[in-house]
Motif scaffolding. Structure first.
Motif, mmCIF file in Angstrom:
data_model
loop_
_atom_site.group_PDB
_atom_site.id
_atom_site.type_symbol
_atom_site.label_atom_id
_atom_site.label_comp_id
_atom_site.label_asym_id
_atom_site.label_seq_id
_atom_site.Cartn_x
_atom_site.Cartn_y
_atom_site.Cartn_z
ATOM 1 N N GLU A 155 -3.107 -2.582 -1.649
ATOM 2 C CA GLU A 155 -1.647 -2.007 -2.165
ATOM 3 C C GLU A 155 -0.353 -1.020 -1.448
ATOM 4 O O GLU A 155 0.354 -0.933 -1.680
ATOM 5 C CB GLU A 155 -2.291 -1.417 -3.314
ATOM 6 N N GLY A 156 -0.936 -1.436 -0.139
ATOM 7 C CA GLY A 156 0.386 -1.403 0.697
ATOM 8 C C GLY A 156 1.728 -1.973 1.061
ATOM 9 O O GLY A 156 2.006 -2.954 -0.002
ATOM 10 N N PHE A 157 1.656 -2.100 2.175
ATOM 11 C CA PHE A 157 3.372 -2.798 2.441
ATOM 12 C C PHE A 157 2.795 -3.664 3.331
ATOM 13 O O PHE A 157 1.960 -3.053 4.633
ATOM 14 C CB PHE A 157 4.103 -1.638 3.363
ATOM 15 N N VAL A 158 3.546 -5.021 3.667
ATOM 16 C CA VAL A 158 3.940 -5.754 4.530
ATOM 17 C C VAL A 158 5.288 -6.780 4.697
ATOM 18 O O VAL A 158 5.482 -5.644 4.384
ATOM 19 C CB VAL A 158 2.947 -7.034 4.752
ATOM 20 N N MET A 159 5.092 -7.044 5.738
ATOM 21 C CA MET A 159 6.723 -7.448 6.358
ATOM 22 C C MET A 159 6.751 -9.002 7.052
ATOM 23 O O MET A 159 6.871 -8.936 7.685
ATOM 24 C CB MET A 159 7.088 -6.840 7.233
ATOM 25 N N PRO A 160 6.581 -10.381 6.198
ATOM 26 C CA PRO A 160 6.593 -11.641 6.776
ATOM 27 C C PRO A 160 7.226 -11.990 6.235
ATOM 28 O O PRO A 160 8.428 -11.378 5.392
ATOM 29 C CB PRO A 160 5.401 -12.342 5.816
#
Ligand code: ADP
Ligand code: MG
Length: 380
Positions: A36-41
């Motif tokens: 439930e964290g952050f991603v940056m695709p």
């Protein structure tokens, strides 16, 4: 052959419309999505394209121009999870997931084709799911928002196909925007488009598909997932996203198991790296994200332990040849790495990687420049 012509040849009528959905590459935030964290695709220029028409009789006909074989014919009432092991499970799973969510999908004719390389960690599966979800949403007037379509597509892959993936790939394909990376909070699926236009700054991002997939990867995803859940339990939080970066050192001291400690350190530090990169991009300090990418690779290699010799060779060679930074991307044990470089260095870095692979007697990698491209859309 054009996708419309292909549809007409197969089904004898013109399709009601044509849709496209891209594959993706993840800039930073790896294995953080199920925490439930952050991603940056961001989206690749490579897309799955589908020509689709509705049917009223419950029949679902599926055809891929990229797969040898006849049209697959199914019935929407007879779709059962985990029963279809062919490629058709991906689009059929989307129909199943929409119907599970209460939407009256009464059949469809589908003809598709994709330029997203399969099995390279660039999410050809999500592209396929999202293009079908968007087509059916438009044709059947479901009115679902993009994040809802991504959840439907994820549900298709998790529960119908039986692949336990997070939601990042589907969100990237459904919500990406040209010239931007997608800052995604995997807890509530809130998004922000962060400008990421490298060409105007004289930089490029290379994708290096190692063309390998190590058997070690089978089961590793589930094992890392279990280890992360164990870490969250021991720290008394619902998900590792809830461990603040400032509390990482003291949190690690509370974990007796070395394996769990490594996984927690990767997840919490990678969430932090996402935030760091967002801040740098917002500040226009784009070159400074390079070392953060490389830090991310070291964390995946040493803490999560999902890299492999081919991916490490890409990263080490790129960095030794003047890249701004590099890291493996996606699930690991093969697949692709990304390299951030000055446009003027692209040719020499590519050559160095190709030569390093040849000396190591690895299969020749496929290298291409990735330009942040549009998310899923109706083409006609
Ligand atoms: P990735 O998503 O990393 O490319 P996956 O194993 O998750 O790899 O998904 C690849 C699978 O998706 C293929 O094995 C196939 O079943 C399906 N697929 C992808 N592209 C196509 C296509 N053009 N036609 C038919 N099936 C496809
Ligand atoms: Mg996939």
């Amino acid at each position: 052959m054009d996708i419309r012509e292909g549809f007409e040849e197969l089904y004898g009528t013109a399709p009601e419309g044509v849709w496209a959905a891209p594959g993706r590459v993840n800039l930073i935030g790896e294995y953080t999505d199920f925490n439930e964290g952050f991603v940056m695709p961001f989206a690749l220029p490579h897309t799955a394209v589908a020509a689709v028409s509705r049917r009223a009789d419950g029949v679902l006909r599926l055809h891929s121009a990229d797969i040898e074989g006849p049209v697959v014919e199914l019935h929407v009432d007879e779709l059962r999870p985990l029963t279809n092991t062919s490629w058709a499970a991906y689009p059929a799973g989307v129909v199943w997931a929409l119907r599970q969510a209460g939407h009256a999908i009464t059949g469809a004719d589908v003809h598709l084709s994709s330029t997203v390389p399969t099995g390279a960690g660039l999410s050809s599966s999500a592209a396929l799911e999202v293009v079908i979800a968007l087509a059916l949403n438009d044709l059947y007037g479901l009115g679902l928002a993009r994040p809802e379509l991504a959840r439907i597509a994820q549900r298709a892959e998790n529960d119908f196909v039986g692949v336990p993936c997070g939601v990042m790939d589907q969100m990237a394909s459904a919500c990406a925007s040209e010239g931007h990376a997608l800052h995604l909070d995997c807890r509530d699926l809130s998004i922000r488009q962060v400008p990421f236009d490298l060409a105007s700054l004289g930089m490029a991002l290379l994708v290096v598909d190692t063309r390998v997939k190590h058997a070690l990867g089978d089961g590793a995803y589930a094992e890392r997932r279990e280890g992360c859940e164990e870490g969250a339990r021991q720290l008394g939080v619902s998900h590792l996203r809830d461990v603040a970066y400032e509390d990482l050192a003291s949190s690690l001291e509370r974990l007796p198991d070395e394996r769990v400690r490594r996984y927690v350190r990767h997840i919490v530090s990678d969430d932090h790296r996402v935030e760091k990169i967002v801040a740098l991009l917002d500040a226009g300090d784009v070159r400074a994200i390079g070392p953060v990418l490389t830090e991310g690779h070291i964390s995946l290699r040493d803490d999560l332990r999902i890299s492999c010799p081919e991916l490490d060779l890409v990263v080490d060679t790129a960095n030794a040849s003047g890249a701004l930074g590099a890291r493996m991307t996606g699930g690991g044990f093969g697949g692709s790495a990304i390299v951030l470089a000055e446009e003027t260095d692209v040719a020499s870095i590519t050559k160095a990687i190709e030569e390093a692979f040849a000396s190591a007697r690895f299969a020749a990698p496929r290298v291409f420049e990735a330009v942040p491209s549009p998310g899923a859309q109706r083409l006609s």
